[in-house]
Design a protein around this motif. Sequence first.
Motif, mmCIF file in Angstrom:
data_model
loop_
_atom_site.group_PDB
_atom_site.id
_atom_site.type_symbol
_atom_site.label_atom_id
_atom_site.label_comp_id
_atom_site.label_asym_id
_atom_site.label_seq_id
_atom_site.Cartn_x
_atom_site.Cartn_y
_atom_site.Cartn_z
ATOM 1 N N VAL A 21 -1.425 10.850 9.750
ATOM 2 C CA VAL A 21 -2.489 9.835 9.799
ATOM 3 C C VAL A 21 -2.491 9.177 11.173
ATOM 4 N N PRO A 22 -3.639 9.209 11.865
ATOM 5 C CA PRO A 22 -3.681 8.612 13.200
ATOM 6 C C PRO A 22 -3.609 7.084 13.131
ATOM 7 N N PHE A 23 -3.008 6.490 14.136
ATOM 8 C CA PHE A 23 -3.042 5.037 14.243
ATOM 9 C C PHE A 23 -4.470 4.613 14.517
ATOM 10 N N GLY A 24 -4.839 3.459 14.010
ATOM 11 C CA GLY A 24 -6.191 2.992 14.282
ATOM 12 C C GLY A 24 -6.547 1.843 13.375
ATOM 13 N N LYS A 25 -7.585 1.119 13.801
ATOM 14 C CA LYS A 25 -7.956 -0.088 13.066
ATOM 15 C C LYS A 25 -9.078 0.166 12.060
ATOM 16 N N ALA A 26 -10.051 0.935 12.469
ATOM 17 C CA ALA A 26 -11.240 1.046 11.625
ATOM 18 C C ALA A 26 -11.907 2.406 11.800
ATOM 19 N N GLU A 27 -13.035 2.530 11.122
ATOM 20 C CA GLU A 27 -13.843 3.744 11.118
ATOM 21 C C GLU A 27 -13.869 4.512 12.435
ATOM 22 N N VAL A 62 -11.478 13.094 0.269
ATOM 23 C CA VAL A 62 -10.487 13.898 -0.449
ATOM 24 C C VAL A 62 -9.105 13.360 -0.090
ATOM 25 N N SER A 63 -8.349 12.959 -1.101
ATOM 26 C CA SER A 63 -7.102 12.254 -0.828
ATOM 27 C C SER A 63 -5.919 12.789 -1.611
ATOM 28 N N PRO A 106 0.841 -1.208 0.000
ATOM 29 C CA PRO A 106 0.000 0.000 0.000
ATOM 30 C C PRO A 106 0.872 1.252 0.000
ATOM 31 N N ASN A 107 0.255 2.368 -0.275
ATOM 32 C CA ASN A 107 0.986 3.630 -0.201
ATOM 33 C C ASN A 107 1.368 3.926 1.246
ATOM 34 N N LEU A 108 2.469 4.629 1.419
ATOM 35 C CA LEU A 108 2.878 5.020 2.769
ATOM 36 C C LEU A 108 1.944 6.111 3.278
ATOM 37 N N VAL A 137 -7.756 4.438 5.837
ATOM 38 C CA VAL A 137 -7.208 5.089 4.638
ATOM 39 C C VAL A 137 -7.087 4.043 3.535
ATOM 40 N N SER A 138 -7.431 4.431 2.322
ATOM 41 C CA SER A 138 -7.421 3.446 1.252
ATOM 42 C C SER A 138 -5.994 3.021 0.893
ATOM 43 N N PHE A 139 -5.940 1.918 0.186
ATOM 44 C CA PHE A 139 -4.685 1.312 -0.249
ATOM 45 C C PHE A 139 -3.737 2.322 -0.901
ATOM 46 N N ALA A 140 -4.284 3.152 -1.776
ATOM 47 C CA ALA A 140 -3.445 4.019 -2.605
ATOM 48 C C ALA A 140 -3.198 5.393 -1.986
ATOM 49 N N SER A 141 -3.929 5.716 -0.929
ATOM 50 C CA SER A 141 -3.876 7.074 -0.406
ATOM 51 C C SER A 141 -2.826 7.248 0.682
ATOM 52 N N ALA A 142 -2.257 8.454 0.736
ATOM 53 C CA ALA A 142 -1.323 8.789 1.809
ATOM 54 C C ALA A 142 -2.047 9.505 2.933
ATOM 55 N N LEU A 143 -3.029 10.288 2.563
ATOM 56 C CA LEU A 143 -3.789 11.048 3.553
ATOM 57 C C LEU A 143 -5.170 11.330 2.980
#
Length: 424
Positions: A115-121, A355-356, A108-110, A329-335
């Motif tokens: 970006v906060p640590f976290g598992k889900a929504e 918005v990414s 995935p993208n870095l 965060v999606s696979f391709a997104s950094a933020l």
Amino acid sequence: MLNLKFIQDNPDLVVEKLKRKNFDASEIVSTIINLNAQKNKLQAEADQAKAEMNKISKEIGMLFREGKAEEANAAKARTSEIKENIKNFDTDFSAIEEKVNDLLVQLPNLPHDSVPFGKAEEDNEILKTVGEIPTLHENAVPHWELAAKYNLIDFELGVKITGAGFPVYRGKGAQLQRALINFFLAEGTLAGYEEIQPPLLVNEASGFGTGQLPDKEGQMYHATEDNLYLIPTAEVPVTNIYRDVILDAKNLPYKNTAYSACFRREAGSYGKDVRGLNRLHQFDKVEIVQVAHPEKSYAILDEMVAHVEGLIKKLGLPYRLLRLCGGDVSFASALTFDFEVYSTAQEKWLEVSSVSNFESFQANRLKLRFREEGVKKPQLAHTLNGSALALPRIVAALLENNQTPEGIKIPEVLIPFTGFDMIN
RNA sequence: GGAGAGAUGGCAGAGUGGUCGAAUGCGGCGGUCUUGAAAACCGUUGUACCGCGAGGUACCGGGGGUUCGAAUCCCUCUCUCUCCGCCA
């Protein structure tokens, strides 16, 4: 796709950063580095063999021209072994290269450092909540009931014609759709975005360029006879405008906006959260896309967030802004920043925009580069996109939040586009 | 759906087995000239990978083959264009 050289030079950094996306990259990264070392060694050997071969071939050509057939034939005899070697090198090289590429597309993208640590929504960071949640009258109902009451959207008819998730908008419902699309496009144009009307079906190369292929094929409708995919978002055709190009740095950023119908198979999503307009197979969306200089991309991300925020504000909807956590965060997104509007009748937040900043992740796949004045080597550009906006949930929130006993009020900014100020 | 033509550098367009990473023109960039500009003239101008470097390798739509040697010959796939048919 991450840059191979970058991984090579910063393996630990890559592994460390991807932890934030809850992705353990250690094995893939070390395998890539190993394979790449082999690959480079093979290339060096193969190149040397090829250089020798080229040299001999040239000599043979010269000998023939000078009429020295005997010497030429003697030289020919020397080539068979080299030829064999080259073949072997090339076979091995391709095999390794393929493995490296397979692994590369799995990373995935870095994520950006913010970006906060976290598992889900639920771990997303709520940056702000804006606007009053309206108090509805006693008999207020969710949008699907309003849609039926005022004959705006016919879900059952869509089932008959196509299937679930393909609503039929009609009358003022259809006009409201058109008004929203026009409003969003007009705002985009005012903000300096060039309007695009893209194809709704794309080929494989385009699907790969923006990252839907090879992994997320199941999420797109596939016209197998022609091997074309229905776009899940205008991001795909619009961003692919910039596939395989080298742009001039002085023309950056490129700004495009496009309306399109969006098609999503979203297999396996059923239940109460998908009622009405909450989740559809076909929906309308206006997208904004920018191609930016790497040094400017985060300022541009802020600018795009502000643009989307302006739209929601003008519509008078209560909203909140989220910064997605690593797990969301999606696979391709950094933020990624998400906007959610509040659906008062359903009493929940609905995502209406994402918005990414993809940094160079998409650009690397797209071979989207730019050249700095006076610098020979092109470098990867940054790509960004955002929904501005996706219609269904906006419509849901508008209908629900603006309902009165007399009917549904149209927001002031939309009246020039709808031609009516009330649905009743 | 039927018939034909084609795919070469940013664009146009040569090149049918070696000296071709590729003529020529246009465009771009640098310069001469000019008060400035235009014109003219001169020079320069693809990408990727390997290598500390010198340098090397690959790429003429994709893949495969023939050959000591392929943009050039053969096979195959994809795409584009033209004409006819159908059609918004």
